[in-house]
Enzyme design. Structure first.
Site, PDB file in Angstrom:
ATOM      1  N   GLY A   1     -23.989   5.361  -2.822  1.00  0.00           N
ATOM      2  CA  GLY A   1     -24.937   5.992  -3.744  1.00  0.00           C
ATOM      3  C   GLY A   1     -24.400   7.250  -4.393  1.00  0.00           C
ATOM      4  O   GLY A   1     -25.061   7.848  -5.232  1.00  0.00           O
TER       5      GLY A   1
ATOM      6  N   PHE B   1     -15.992  -0.127  -2.998  1.00  0.00           N
ATOM      7  CA  PHE B   1     -15.213   1.018  -3.505  1.00  0.00           C
ATOM      8  C   PHE B   1     -16.021   2.323  -3.460  1.00  0.00           C
ATOM      9  O   PHE B   1     -15.747   3.248  -4.219  1.00  0.00           O
ATOM     10  CB  PHE B   1     -14.731   0.767  -4.937  1.00  0.00           C
ATOM     11  CG  PHE B   1     -13.413   0.022  -5.050  1.00  0.00           C
ATOM     12  CD1 PHE B   1     -12.986  -0.847  -4.056  1.00  0.00           C
ATOM     13  CD2 PHE B   1     -12.593   0.202  -6.164  1.00  0.00           C
ATOM     14  CE1 PHE B   1     -11.777  -1.525  -4.169  1.00  0.00           C
ATOM     15  CE2 PHE B   1     -11.377  -0.471  -6.283  1.00  0.00           C
ATOM     16  CZ  PHE B   1     -10.973  -1.339  -5.287  1.00  0.00           C
ATOM     17  N   GLY B   2     -17.031   2.390  -2.615  1.00  0.00           N
ATOM     18  CA  GLY B   2     -17.817   3.624  -2.488  1.00  0.00           C
ATOM     19  C   GLY B   2     -19.143   3.582  -3.244  1.00  0.00           C
ATOM     20  O   GLY B   2     -20.016   4.416  -3.024  1.00  0.00           O
TER      21      GLY B   2
ATOM     22  N   TYR C   1       0.822  -1.221   0.000  1.00  0.00           N
ATOM     23  CA  TYR C   1       0.000   0.000   0.000  1.00  0.00           C
ATOM     24  C   TYR C   1       0.845   1.256   0.000  1.00  0.00           C
ATOM     25  O   TYR C   1       1.941   1.235   0.523  1.00  0.00           O
ATOM     26  CB  TYR C   1      -0.928   0.014   1.224  1.00  0.00           C
ATOM     27  CG  TYR C   1      -2.018  -1.028   1.210  1.00  0.00           C
ATOM     28  CD1 TYR C   1      -2.346  -1.738   0.068  1.00  0.00           C
ATOM     29  CD2 TYR C   1      -2.732  -1.310   2.373  1.00  0.00           C
ATOM     30  CE1 TYR C   1      -3.356  -2.698   0.081  1.00  0.00           C
ATOM     31  CE2 TYR C   1      -3.746  -2.267   2.388  1.00  0.00           C
ATOM     32  CZ  TYR C   1      -4.047  -2.956   1.251  1.00  0.00           C
ATOM     33  OH  TYR C   1      -5.043  -3.902   1.269  1.00  0.00           O
TER      34      TYR C   1
ATOM     35  N   LEU D   1     -18.091  -1.224   1.145  1.00  0.00           N
ATOM     36  CA  LEU D   1     -18.908  -0.284   0.366  1.00  0.00           C
ATOM     37  C   LEU D   1     -18.670  -0.447  -1.131  1.00  0.00           C
ATOM     38  O   LEU D   1     -19.066   0.425  -1.920  1.00  0.00           O
ATOM     39  CB  LEU D   1     -18.605   1.164   0.796  1.00  0.00           C
ATOM     40  CG  LEU D   1     -18.920   1.469   2.264  1.00  0.00           C
ATOM     41  CD1 LEU D   1     -18.535   2.910   2.604  1.00  0.00           C
ATOM     42  CD2 LEU D   1     -20.402   1.241   2.550  1.00  0.00           C
TER      43      LEU D   1
HETATM   44  N1  LIG Z   1      -6.862  -7.901   0.984  1.00  0.00           N
HETATM   45  C1  LIG Z   1      -7.160  -7.199  -0.093  1.00  0.00           C
HETATM   46  O1  LIG Z   1      -6.884  -7.606  -1.239  1.00  0.00           O
HETATM   47  C2  LIG Z   1      -7.843  -5.877   0.071  1.00  0.00           C
HETATM   48  C3  LIG Z   1      -8.453  -5.239  -1.029  1.00  0.00           C
HETATM   49  C4  LIG Z   1      -9.090  -4.026  -0.823  1.00  0.00           C
HETATM   50  C5  LIG Z   1      -9.122  -3.465   0.448  1.00  0.00           C
HETATM   51  N2  LIG Z   1      -8.506  -4.087   1.503  1.00  0.00           N
HETATM   52  C6  LIG Z   1      -8.506  -3.499   2.866  1.00  0.00           C
HETATM   53  O2  LIG Z   1      -9.802  -3.048   3.189  1.00  0.00           O
HETATM   54  C7  LIG Z   1      -9.794  -1.640   3.438  1.00  0.00           C
HETATM   55  C8  LIG Z   1     -11.103  -1.058   2.972  1.00  0.00           C
HETATM   56  O3  LIG Z   1     -11.298  -1.351   1.596  1.00  0.00           O
HETATM   57  P1  LIG Z   1     -11.959  -0.304   0.639  1.00  0.00           P
HETATM   58  O4  LIG Z   1     -11.280   1.011   0.802  1.00  0.00           O
HETATM   59  O5  LIG Z   1     -12.020  -0.904  -0.708  1.00  0.00           O
HETATM   60  O6  LIG Z   1     -13.428  -0.201   1.302  1.00  0.00           O
HETATM   61  P2  LIG Z   1     -14.780   0.369   0.714  1.00  0.00           P
HETATM   62  O7  LIG Z   1     -15.671   0.551   1.895  1.00  0.00           O
HETATM   63  O8  LIG Z   1     -15.307  -0.477  -0.377  1.00  0.00           O
HETATM   64  O9  LIG Z   1     -14.408   1.768   0.057  1.00  0.00           O
HETATM   65  C9  LIG Z   1     -13.909   2.803   0.837  1.00  0.00           C
HETATM   66  C10 LIG Z   1     -13.885   4.078  -0.001  1.00  0.00           C
HETATM   67  O10 LIG Z   1     -15.231   4.490  -0.296  1.00  0.00           O
HETATM   68  C11 LIG Z   1     -15.349   5.901  -0.119  1.00  0.00           C
HETATM   69  N3  LIG Z   1     -16.209   6.098   1.064  1.00  0.00           N
HETATM   70  C12 LIG Z   1     -16.080   5.483   2.277  1.00  0.00           C
HETATM   71  N4  LIG Z   1     -17.033   5.878   3.120  1.00  0.00           N
HETATM   72  C13 LIG Z   1     -17.796   6.756   2.461  1.00  0.00           C
HETATM   73  C14 LIG Z   1     -18.952   7.488   2.809  1.00  0.00           C
HETATM   74  N5  LIG Z   1     -19.486   7.351   4.021  1.00  0.00           N
HETATM   75  N6  LIG Z   1     -19.493   8.311   1.880  1.00  0.00           N
HETATM   76  C15 LIG Z   1     -18.954   8.420   0.650  1.00  0.00           C
HETATM   77  N7  LIG Z   1     -17.860   7.740   0.251  1.00  0.00           N
HETATM   78  C16 LIG Z   1     -17.282   6.901   1.152  1.00  0.00           C
HETATM   79  C17 LIG Z   1     -13.932   6.421   0.103  1.00  0.00           C
HETATM   80  O11 LIG Z   1     -13.281   6.630  -1.134  1.00  0.00           O
HETATM   81  P3  LIG Z   1     -13.417   7.959  -2.029  1.00  0.00           P
HETATM   82  O12 LIG Z   1     -13.496   9.127  -1.087  1.00  0.00           O
HETATM   83  O13 LIG Z   1     -12.209   7.928  -2.880  1.00  0.00           O
HETATM   84  O14 LIG Z   1     -14.677   7.773  -2.788  1.00  0.00           O
HETATM   85  C18 LIG Z   1     -13.257   5.223   0.750  1.00  0.00           C
HETATM   86  O15 LIG Z   1     -11.846   5.233   0.626  1.00  0.00           O
HETATM   87  C19 LIG Z   1      -8.520  -1.136   2.742  1.00  0.00           C
HETATM   88  O16 LIG Z   1      -8.002   0.055   3.270  1.00  0.00           O
HETATM   89  C20 LIG Z   1      -7.578  -2.286   2.999  1.00  0.00           C
HETATM   90  O17 LIG Z   1      -7.061  -2.210   4.312  1.00  0.00           O
HETATM   91  C21 LIG Z   1      -7.887  -5.286   1.314  1.00  0.00           C
END
Ligand SMILES: NC(=O)c1ccc[n+]([C@@H]2O[C@H](COP(=O)([O-])OP(=O)(O)OC[C@H]3O[C@@H](n4cnc5c(N)ncnc54)[C@H](OP(=O)(O)O)[C@@H]3O)[C@@H](O)[C@H]2O)c1
Length: 345
Positions: free
Chosen positions: A242, A237-238, A53, A235
């Site tokens: 919505g 990726f967000g 990361y 979520l």
């Molecule tokens: N093992 C693996 O292969 C793997 C893969 C992916 C993730 N992970 C782990 O899981 C963690 C979370 O994954 P993820 O970031 O993909 O989770 P996610 O919940 O799918 O997406 C999070 C992203 O959505 C947006 N967001 C979050 N909350 C929000 C809200 N309340 N309102 C509007 N937009 C919102 C933000 O990005 P924006 O502001 O850019 O929209 C945020 O960075 C990572 O940091 C990592 O530690 C692991």
């Protein structure tokens, strides 16, 4: 905040874990530290990072997320926190990690040393294999293709190497990520047969648009082995907030790094997201909180790994920890999934 135990490790983690893969790309060091402060003061003791990361992964930024966690950790009581990180598996085009990452004894040793240095600590609580050494369909690939099988370091060798680091006190527990039922059971059987450390967690994608964990046999594996899910991308990726339905050009990961979001550019995603947004509205819930609470409510979930780029997002997401979704809502979620089954594998 509720705590649950990581497999048979005795390590207690908060049911919300703070993901850090935006640290060093979308978030500066100061922002990362504010997120960590906010999460910790909200009762979160569990932090997930990786040697690779931030994302999208690049040679120029690799290791920054761990370094930002490390500079924050330096001033704290280490045993208040559970730190999870990961070794990268084999990947084309990632030669900037040890000339091409492999999960063998030599590379595990040097990856752990690198993570310890960046994290400014002398042990890692949970050390995970980021994705399998062997070929598996992953990161949104739907079908298994035997032609892509390749030579891989054996599971016994990987587990022996990791178990030696447990004995040496460098890592406390071992976890898997992006794994399949065959993979988890193979690690379990090797641990039994050879008297090695047992795996304590499976970090896989799990959200309203991707329920493979409970469809493909991992939920059963989890129930019978006691190895729980650390659910990432709750979520999608967000998408499940919505915001892209309201404005396809909304600022965020999907518009900033279009190639990175390909996993979610699939048929039926739009329809399913719309249906979940309407459902949240009907129950007077924030769509993001409903999506996270859904994951938390599954019996196989140990912790949900949330991600955020601002304190407002983080605050909203952490709020899901105190939400209990009624059975009628869980049934309606299942009905939507029946109509558009897990559109993003
Ligand atoms: N093992 C693996 O292969 C793997 C893969 C992916 C993730 N992970 C782990 O899981 C963690 C979370 O994954 P993820 O970031 O993909 O989770 P996610 O919940 O799918 O997406 C999070 C992203 O959505 C947006 N967001 C979050 N909350 C929000 C809200 N309340 N309102 C509007 N937009 C919102 C933000 O990005 P924006 O502001 O850019 O929209 C945020 O960075 C990572 O940091 C990592 O530690 C692991």
């Amino acid at each position: 905040m509720e705590h649950r135990t990581l497999g048979r490790s005795g390590i207690e983690v908060s049911t919300i874990c703070l993901g850090t893969m935006t640290f060093g790309q979308q978030n500066t060091e100061a922002e990362a530290h504010r997120q960590l402060d906010f999460a910790f003061s909200s009762g979160i003791n569990f932090i997930d990072t990786a040697e690779m990361y931030p994302v999208p992964a690049r040679a120029q930024t690799q290791g920054r997320s761990e370094s930002f966690v490390g500079s924050w950790l330096a001033g704290r009581r280490r045993d208040d926190l559970i730190i999870a990180t990961k070794i990268a598996g084999p990947a084309r085009g990632m030669d900037w990690i040890r000339g091409g990452p492999r999960v063998n004894a030599e590379q595990i040793q040097s990856a752990v040393e690198g993570s310890l240095k960046r994290l400014k600590t002398d042990y890692i609580d949970l050390y995970q294999i980021h994705w399998p050494e062997r070929y598996v369909p992953q990161f949104g690939e739907r079908y298994y293709d035997s032609r892509r099988e390749r030579e891989a370091v054996s599971i016994e060798h990987q587990l022996e190497s990791l178990s030696r680091l447990v004995e040496a006190g460098k890592i406390r527990a071992i976890g898997l990520s992006n794994e399949t039922p065959w993979g988890v059971m193979s690690f379990e059987q090797a641990a039994e047969r050879l008297g090695l450390s047992h795996v304590v967690s499976i970090q896989n994608a799990f959200n309203l648009l991707n329920r493979r964990f409970e469809m493909d046999g991992l939920a059963e594996v989890s129930q019978r082995t006691g190895i729980g899910l650390l659910a990432y991308s709750p979520l999608a990726f967000g998408l499940l907030t919505g915001k892209y339905e309201m404005n396809p050009n909304a600022a965020g990961r999907m518009t900033e790094f279009p190639g990175f979001g390909q996993r979610y550019a699939k048929p039926n995603v739009h329809e399913a997201v719309q249906a979940y947004l309407e459902l949240a509205k009907a129950y007077g819930l924030s769509p993001a909180q409903m999506a996270i609470a859904f994951v938390l409510q599954k019996s196989f979930t140990t912790s949900v790994i949330i991600g955020a780029t601002s304190i407002d997002q983080l605050s909203e997401n952490i709020g899901a920890a105190s939400l209990q979704l009624p059975d009628s809502l869980m049934e309606k979620i299942d009905a939507i999934d029946q109509r558009w089954p897990s559109p993003t594998p």
